[in-house]
Design a protein around this motif. Structure first.
Motif, PDB file in Angstrom:
ATOM      1  N   PHE A 167      -0.905   3.777 -11.618  1.00  0.00           N
ATOM      2  CA  PHE A 167      -0.731   3.658 -10.123  1.00  0.00           C
ATOM      3  C   PHE A 167      -0.431   3.244  -9.820  1.00  0.00           C
ATOM      4  O   PHE A 167       0.772   2.766 -10.243  1.00  0.00           O
ATOM      5  N   LYS A 168      -0.089   3.067  -8.170  1.00  0.00           N
ATOM      6  CA  LYS A 168       0.822   2.315  -6.837  1.00  0.00           C
ATOM      7  C   LYS A 168      -0.060   1.823  -7.022  1.00  0.00           C
ATOM      8  O   LYS A 168      -1.305   1.456  -6.051  1.00  0.00           O
ATOM      9  N   PHE A 169       0.534   0.042  -6.773  1.00  0.00           N
ATOM     10  CA  PHE A 169      -0.615  -1.153  -5.915  1.00  0.00           C
ATOM     11  C   PHE A 169      -0.511  -2.395  -5.333  1.00  0.00           C
ATOM     12  O   PHE A 169       1.729  -2.656  -6.137  1.00  0.00           O
ATOM     13  N   THR A 188       2.687   9.448   4.389  1.00  0.00           N
ATOM     14  CA  THR A 188       4.246   7.858   4.756  1.00  0.00           C
ATOM     15  C   THR A 188       3.477   7.638   3.069  1.00  0.00           C
ATOM     16  O   THR A 188       2.867   6.917   2.978  1.00  0.00           O
ATOM     17  N   PHE A 189       4.843   7.527   2.569  1.00  0.00           N
ATOM     18  CA  PHE A 189       4.300   5.952   1.149  1.00  0.00           C
ATOM     19  C   PHE A 189       5.095   4.480   1.487  1.00  0.00           C
ATOM     20  O   PHE A 189       6.354   4.838   2.236  1.00  0.00           O
ATOM     21  N   GLY A 190       4.857   3.949   1.719  1.00  0.00           N
ATOM     22  CA  GLY A 190       4.719   2.549   2.628  1.00  0.00           C
ATOM     23  C   GLY A 190       5.099   2.402   3.609  1.00  0.00           C
ATOM     24  O   GLY A 190       4.744   3.243   4.767  1.00  0.00           O
ATOM     25  N   GLY A 197      15.635  22.872   0.745  1.00  0.00           N
ATOM     26  CA  GLY A 197      16.071  21.612   2.026  1.00  0.00           C
ATOM     27  C   GLY A 197      16.212  21.309   0.818  1.00  0.00           C
ATOM     28  O   GLY A 197      16.622  21.163  -0.477  1.00  0.00           O
ATOM     29  N   PRO A 198      17.119  20.451   1.114  1.00  0.00           N
ATOM     30  CA  PRO A 198      17.507  18.939  -0.114  1.00  0.00           C
ATOM     31  C   PRO A 198      17.136  18.161  -0.252  1.00  0.00           C
ATOM     32  O   PRO A 198      16.048  17.920  -0.061  1.00  0.00           O
ATOM     33  N   SER A 199      17.836  17.718  -1.682  1.00  0.00           N
ATOM     34  CA  SER A 199      16.939  16.832  -2.198  1.00  0.00           C
ATOM     35  C   SER A 199      16.402  15.293  -1.602  1.00  0.00           C
ATOM     36  O   SER A 199      16.920  14.966  -0.480  1.00  0.00           O
TER      37      SER A 199
HETATM   38  N1  ATP Z   1       5.244   8.358  -4.505  1.00  0.00           N
HETATM   39  C1  ATP Z   1       6.192   7.986  -4.325  1.00  0.00           C
HETATM   40  N2  ATP Z   1       6.709   6.604  -3.922  1.00  0.00           N
HETATM   41  C2  ATP Z   1       7.574   6.507  -2.882  1.00  0.00           C
HETATM   42  N3  ATP Z   1       7.908   7.450  -1.909  1.00  0.00           N
HETATM   43  C3  ATP Z   1       8.072   8.788  -3.107  1.00  0.00           C
HETATM   44  C4  ATP Z   1       7.527   9.268  -3.348  1.00  0.00           C
HETATM   45  N4  ATP Z   1       7.064   9.975  -3.938  1.00  0.00           N
HETATM   46  C5  ATP Z   1       7.782  10.742  -2.962  1.00  0.00           C
HETATM   47  N5  ATP Z   1       9.108   9.267  -2.185  1.00  0.00           N
HETATM   48  C6  ATP Z   1       9.641   9.938  -1.325  1.00  0.00           C
HETATM   49  O1  ATP Z   1       9.452  11.299  -0.198  1.00  0.00           O
HETATM   50  C7  ATP Z   1      10.458  11.102  -0.245  1.00  0.00           C
HETATM   51  C8  ATP Z   1      10.611  12.719  -0.429  1.00  0.00           C
HETATM   52  O2  ATP Z   1      10.574  13.046  -1.714  1.00  0.00           O
HETATM   53  P1  ATP Z   1      10.486  14.990  -2.422  1.00  0.00           P
HETATM   54  O3  ATP Z   1       9.892  14.409  -3.444  1.00  0.00           O
HETATM   55  O4  ATP Z   1       9.049  14.757  -1.206  1.00  0.00           O
HETATM   56  O5  ATP Z   1      11.338  15.433  -2.204  1.00  0.00           O
HETATM   57  P2  ATP Z   1      11.654  16.188  -2.755  1.00  0.00           P
HETATM   58  O6  ATP Z   1      12.360  17.500  -1.530  1.00  0.00           O
HETATM   59  O7  ATP Z   1      10.443  16.827  -3.808  1.00  0.00           O
HETATM   60  O8  ATP Z   1      13.080  15.983  -3.906  1.00  0.00           O
HETATM   61  P3  ATP Z   1      14.238  16.985  -4.632  1.00  0.00           P
HETATM   62  O9  ATP Z   1      13.658  18.024  -4.462  1.00  0.00           O
HETATM   63  O10 ATP Z   1      14.862  15.682  -5.289  1.00  0.00           O
HETATM   64  O11 ATP Z   1      12.544  17.469  -5.792  1.00  0.00           O
HETATM   65  C9  ATP Z   1      11.988  10.255  -1.447  1.00  0.00           C
HETATM   66  O12 ATP Z   1      12.974   9.839   0.113  1.00  0.00           O
HETATM   67  C10 ATP Z   1      10.991   9.916  -1.911  1.00  0.00           C
HETATM   68  O13 ATP Z   1      11.761   8.957  -2.346  1.00  0.00           O
END
Ligand code: ATP
Ligand code: MG
Lengths: 276, 352
Positions: free
Chosen positions: A90-92, B11-13, B35-37
């Motif tokens: 978990f994240k907390f 949103t994450f944080g 889409g890009p990473s």
């Molecule tokens: N659990 C999390 N906690 C915090 N930030 C997160 C979390 N999951 C994803 N992110 C952030 O959200 C954004 C999108 O992440 P996501 O994994 O959906 O990208 P993606 O398009 O799948 O990239 P990739 O092609 O590298 O897999 C990133 O900037 C990532 O750092």
């Protein structure tokens, strides 16, 4: 003729010196004391030895040690798994703080740990009145010994599991969840099998530490023979009463248990490596 | 519409991983999330599967709002980015897991698992553990495992990322055929545009957590609706002021536009039928591109890239040559416009 070099590229002489130092150190620090324990234990003959280890108070102490160890290990296993699960799955907020907290017993002297319990539950402690009302005794009784043992050995399982579970991530659990598995099924069928060797390793370390705990237990036990004396405490009493060979005889029991644990530990380590 | 997603936010944080994400998908289609990473592809997929809860927005599958429905009840199969096979279970046990969780009876499980092992071509490997499998085989197991409970939607997160380039092509054709054969509505994530164009019926382009455009591969390629899509899909050079080029004088000086390599022709001046429509440039780089030369030209301060047939006379770096820009993309509030070269009249009529 060319000079032969060892693997590290060190000249042969240095290698011999280094090995020599290590061996010397091990002999003086480990082998000699262990040998001494055995010879001293048998100093008054085999009969005296058997008498000492089958003495009523010795057996009582062994019983108490085993009871405290089993309870503490069970509690810490449960706690360790829970904590490691929370921290890695978990994240907390305050996660880092929790990890630091788990490490606390490693950095606090066991004597202080024991004193903490005396201060909380003892005659002048916070909860003494309340405990008195219900006629519950914690300090200088079995519960105190168990609590102290739990406290001291509390990081072992969690510490072993956290890095392991961190490395394994949460993908397998997520996969199981996406197929409709509930929390308990996920733990039982996915997480536990993945961490079993690490868990066992942590449990073994925890057991070894719990059996040998002296400081914290010494503070809370009250040293009542046959009642609140664990094996290490019993050994100390025997020794301070100049019953040297009896003290060493009982010590040899602890040593034997330690050796068995050591063998188990290596076995588990080897198994864990193989299962990777 | 089989899958409908409306205004998803996550949103994450403080970080916005999804912004007002909306799209629809027809039953049986194979759709690529491209889409890009870090553009939020995995986040969208995880929200669809119920592994992550959106902050706001709705997800409908087959007309039913599934926001509040547990992951296992959504009828979704998920193939994870690195497969996430259960490492202590055999291939057989991996595939059977989803059915066991659903408490199907033993004989039925056996029959279904054997059927799937046959389907994905893993016969004889059912007693192996994941670490005894190749990347391609692992992927097939993950695919079979996701399919076992009979999902109506299949989500695949970068299913080919961990597989070497040669087998990847083979495997994606296999996957495409398999998905169409089964008729299961599927979304797969990729950041490889070639893969998306090759496999998908439709492409959803994501950038910075938002959906930029959705359409068939041809639409996305021919009519990119934002500069990002135009630049991300296919090769392209961004031109800040297209008005300086011959044939595009009508454009505002500062109009941002994009030129694809196939929009321009590079050659010696005598090769062109109407040299008036061409600009001069200096060759900066020439590289062999398999079936053609890839040539970079510096033209009035812009670096353009184009191809040149191997049949034509080879050009050298530093040579001054002519460049004909047939057309370019211009962007405004309404979207993309294709602007043709005004000076490029029809070749001189030839009478026989
Ligand atoms: N659990 C999390 N906690 C915090 N930030 C997160 C979390 N999951 C994803 N992110 C952030 O959200 C954004 C999108 O992440 P996501 O994994 O959906 O990208 P993606 O398009 O799948 O990239 P990739 O092609 O590298 O897999 C990133 O900037 C990532 O750092
Ligand atoms: Mg991703």
């Amino acid at each position: 003729m060319k000079k032969h070099k060892s693997h590290g590229g060190e000249p042969k002489g240095i290698k011999i010196i280094l090995i020599g130092i290590s061996v010397l150190f091990l002999v003086t620090m480990l082998i000699l004391p262990l040998a001494l324990i055995i010879t001293q234990a048998l100093g008054k003959g085999v009969r005296a030895y058997i008498e000492a280890i089958t003495d009523h108070y010795t057996l009582k102490a062994l019983q108490l040690t085993l009871l405290a160890t089993i309870t503490a290990v069970a509690a810490n296993t449960l706690f360790g798994i829970t904590a490691a699960w929370c921290i890695t799955k978990f994240k907390f907020k305050g996660k880092q703080f929790l990890i630091t907290l788990i490490d606390l017993p490693f950095s606090i002297s066991p004597v202080i740990a024991g004193l903490i319990f005396v201060l909380i539950f003892g005659r002048n402690g916070l909860f003494y009145g309340l405990l008195e009302q219900f006629d519950v005794k914690i300090v200088f009784a079995l519960p105190g010994i168990i609590l102290a043992t739990i406290f001291v050995t509390f990081p072992f399982v969690a510490r072993e599991l956290i890095p392991l579970m961190e490395a394994q991530g949460t993908d397998e659990e997520a996969a199981a969840a996406s197929m409709g598995a509930g929390g308990f099924t996920i733990f039982w069928r996915i997480t536990l099998p993945n961490i079993k060797w690490g868990l066992l390793y942590g449990i073994i370390l925890c057991t070894a530490r719990a059996m040998g705990e002296f400081g914290a237990v010494s503070v809370v036990s009250g040293h009542i023979r046959g009642k609140t004396n664990t094996l290490p405490l019993h050994i100390e009493i025997l020794y301070s009463e100049y019953q040297f060979s009896a003290a060493f005889a009982v010590s040899s029991c602890l040593v034997m248990i330690a050796v068995i644990i050591l063998i188990l530990r290596n076995l588990v380590e080897w198994k864990a490596k193989k299962s990777r | 519409m089989y899958i409908e997603v409306n205004n998803l936010n996550k949103t994450f944080g403080k970080f916005k991983a999804s912004k007002e994400v909306s799209f629809t998908i027809e039953k049986g289609n194979l759709v690529a999330l491209l889409g890009p990473s870090g553009s939020g592809k995995t986040t969208i997929l995880r929200m669809l599967a119920g592994l992550e809860a959106p902050d706001s927005g709705d997800i409908f599958i087959d007309g039913k709002r599934v926001n509040k429905i547990a992951p296992g009840e959504r009828g979704i199969g998920f193939v994870f980015q690195n497969y996430a096979l259960f490492r202590h279970m055999t291939v057989y046990e991996n595939i059977a897991f989803g059915l066991q969780v659903k408490k199907a009876n033993k004989a039925k499980i056996r029959q279904r698992v054997e059927e799937l092992i046959e389907l994905v071509g893993l016969k004889g490997l059912d007693k192996r553990y994941p670490h005894q499998l190749s990347g391609g085989q692992k992927q097939r197991v993950a695919f079979a495992r996701a399919l076992a409970p009979g999902p109506s939607v299949l989500l695949l997160d970068e299913p080919f990322a961990a597989i070497d380039a040669k087998i990847r092509k083979e495997l994606r054709t296999w996957l495409k055929n398999m998905i169409h054969k089964l008729g299961v509505t599927s979304i797969f994530v990729t950041h490889d545009q070639e893969e998306a164009i090759d496999v998908a019926d439709e492409i959803i382009v994501t950038n910075l957590g938002a959906v930029e455009q959705k359409g068939t591969p041809v639409e996305i390629y021919k009519k990119p609706s934002t500069p990002f899509v135009a630049h991300f899909i296919g090769e392209s050079s961004i031109i800040e002021n297209a008005g300086i080029f011959k044939g595009f004088k009508d454009l505002h000086e500062d109009k941002k536009s994009i030129i694809r390599p196939e929009f321009i022709e590079i050659g010696r001046i005598e090769e062109f039928v109407n040299p008036l429509a061409t600009d001069r440039g200096i060759i900066k780089n020439v590289s062999f591109h398999g079936s053609s030369w890839e040539i970079s030209v510096d033209m009035k301060g812009c670096l353009l890239t184009g191809y040149r047939s191997l049949e034509k006379a080879p050009l050298k770096v530093g040579e001054e040559i002519a460049v004909l820009i047939h057309r370019l993309y211009v962007f405004d509030e309404q979207g993309t416009k294709i602007v043709e070269n005004k000076l490029k009249v029809d070749p001189m009529p030839v009478y026989i």
